[in-house]
Enzyme design. Sequence first.
Site, PDB file in Angstrom:
ATOM      1  N   HIS A 114      71.240  13.877  18.023  1.00 35.70           N
ATOM      2  CA  HIS A 114      70.028  13.779  18.852  1.00 35.70           C
ATOM      3  C   HIS A 114      68.894  14.628  18.293  1.00 35.70           C
ATOM      4  CE1 HIS A 114      70.740  17.598  21.116  1.00 35.70           C
ATOM      5  NE2 HIS A 114      72.013  17.268  21.047  1.00 35.70           N
ATOM      6  N   ASP A 135      66.186  15.743  20.172  1.00 32.25           N
ATOM      7  CA  ASP A 135      65.564  16.695  21.107  1.00 32.25           C
ATOM      8  C   ASP A 135      66.293  18.037  21.099  1.00 32.25           C
ATOM      9  OD1 ASP A 135      67.690  15.136  22.284  1.00 32.25           O
ATOM     10  OD2 ASP A 135      67.162  15.947  24.243  1.00 32.25           O
ATOM     11  N   ASP A 179      72.128  22.708  17.471  1.00 29.34           N
ATOM     12  CA  ASP A 179      72.143  21.621  18.463  1.00 29.34           C
ATOM     13  C   ASP A 179      70.855  20.819  18.383  1.00 29.34           C
ATOM     14  OD1 ASP A 179      72.614  20.023  20.642  1.00 29.34           O
ATOM     15  OD2 ASP A 179      72.317  21.593  22.129  1.00 29.34           O
ATOM     16  N   GLU A 204      68.795  13.616  24.693  1.00 34.36           N
ATOM     17  CA  GLU A 204      70.198  13.942  25.011  1.00 34.36           C
ATOM     18  C   GLU A 204      70.301  15.087  26.002  1.00 34.36           C
ATOM     19  OE1 GLU A 204      74.149  15.748  24.769  1.00 34.36           O
ATOM     20  OE2 GLU A 204      72.275  16.706  24.193  1.00 34.36           O
ATOM     21  N   GLU A 205      69.347  16.015  25.934  1.00 33.80           N
ATOM     22  CA  GLU A 205      69.494  17.253  26.700  1.00 33.80           C
ATOM     23  C   GLU A 205      69.223  17.099  28.194  1.00 33.80           C
ATOM     24  OE1 GLU A 205      70.899  19.713  25.552  1.00 33.80           O
ATOM     25  OE2 GLU A 205      70.625  19.778  23.386  1.00 33.80           O
ATOM     26  N   ASP A 227      78.440  17.139  17.831  1.00 28.39           N
ATOM     27  CA  ASP A 227      77.605  17.938  18.731  1.00 28.39           C
ATOM     28  C   ASP A 227      78.375  19.024  19.468  1.00 28.39           C
ATOM     29  OD1 ASP A 227      75.246  18.708  19.856  1.00 28.39           O
ATOM     30  OD2 ASP A 227      75.228  17.155  21.398  1.00 28.39           O
ATOM     31  N   HIS A 254      71.733  26.352  22.776  1.00 21.16           N
ATOM     32  CA  HIS A 254      70.992  26.719  23.988  1.00 21.16           C
ATOM     33  C   HIS A 254      70.805  28.235  24.123  1.00 21.16           C
ATOM     34  CE1 HIS A 254      71.812  22.652  26.189  1.00 21.16           C
ATOM     35  NE2 HIS A 254      71.910  22.524  24.880  1.00 21.16           N
TER      36      HIS A 254
END
Length: 410
Positions: free
Chosen positions: A96, A98, A129, A163-164, A191, A385
């Site tokens: 992903h 984003d 990520d 995705e987030e 991921d 994150h």
Amino acid sequence: MAFDFTKFAKTIDGYKNDVIELQRILTSIPALAPENDGDGESNKAEALKEYLRGLKFPEPEHYDAPDARVSSKLRPNLVYRFAGEDNSRTVYIMSHLDVVPPGELSKWHSDPFELKVDDDKLTGRGVEDNQHGLVASVMAAKATLELGLKPKYNVGLMFVADEEVGSVYGINYLLKKHDFLKKDDLIIVPDSGDEQGKTIEIAEKSICWIKVETAGRQCHASRPDQGVNAFAAASKLAARVHALYNIFDAKDKLFNPSTSTFEPTKKEANVPNINTIPGDDVFYIDCRVLPKYKLDEVEAMIRKWADEIEVSENVKIKISYAQRAEAAPPTKEAAPVVQALMKGIKAVYKVQPEVCGIGGGTVAALFRRKGYPAAVWARISESAHQPNEFTHISNILGDAKVMAHVFMQG
Ligand SMILES: [Zn+2]
């Protein structure tokens, strides 16, 4: 294997600077969802396309989702295709575009949107990520092209949006509107994983977040006879939640922990002062349930207890859901995607791969729910994150080799 994988691996080892270059480009363009006050992924997707043109990749297919909230009005979903010797199936690697916001900037030791390189270590928002997996897939395809090799099956690199915050404009949109996948395809989602790169995630628990709203009647704490204490009544239900462990007590070794889990968690504030009996109470329950149980069964038990407490305590209890997702059928350990990854992991990292299940809510579930076997795997440190998110160049190159190995397996 009929071809020389050592040469392939050596080629990938030479891509250290390419990894840094691509990570630098991707990190410099914050791709945040509108929900996170961002403008989406279009600029990042364009920069990636430009870079891949330089590598002589074919032009991608676009499955962009309309979204009026971002300036490009689109959330980009790209697929790069490479033909294999056998066209009957495709090996997809989905990553992903984003990222999540950096959070408190004071916790970062460097600018989150400027790549920091310390020997093997890369730091910046998104480097792990999901740029770790994204860049690894690009390097695997780059080596295949440069060496003039044809993969065994078709290869598809998917770069998706959103995705987030739920995948509505990303993989969910693609699966709803443009489902080109086939049941025999192999879907790898790089991921999540561990530092040795040995666990392959193939299953998840069902997840449900239950909101419990209890209504009584507020009054002065010195006159309980004039009110109904909603907090005291709600506590009776909260205290029963752990009994669910005994009722839904099955174990499954695939998961860690191996049982379902049921925990009262968040408690909303009620009255601000000590000498008032609260008339309203709100608390939440986090349930992670093994796929062998239906969420309905768990909910029915909680509702039954709530009904009993309504009668005995003279309150009203409303139950609703902050989140509710029934587990997708697990990908089988015998599935070709799992077996292919295992072969690649053994060859590259010399470790014994293991399958595992997790506590719920991965993007792979969206594939599994539609009957496509997907496996989640990467050799990463799981700093996603967090402030000072990092990853290692050597692991990106290693993962690229595993992917390349999968491409060439017959
Ligand atoms: Zn991710």
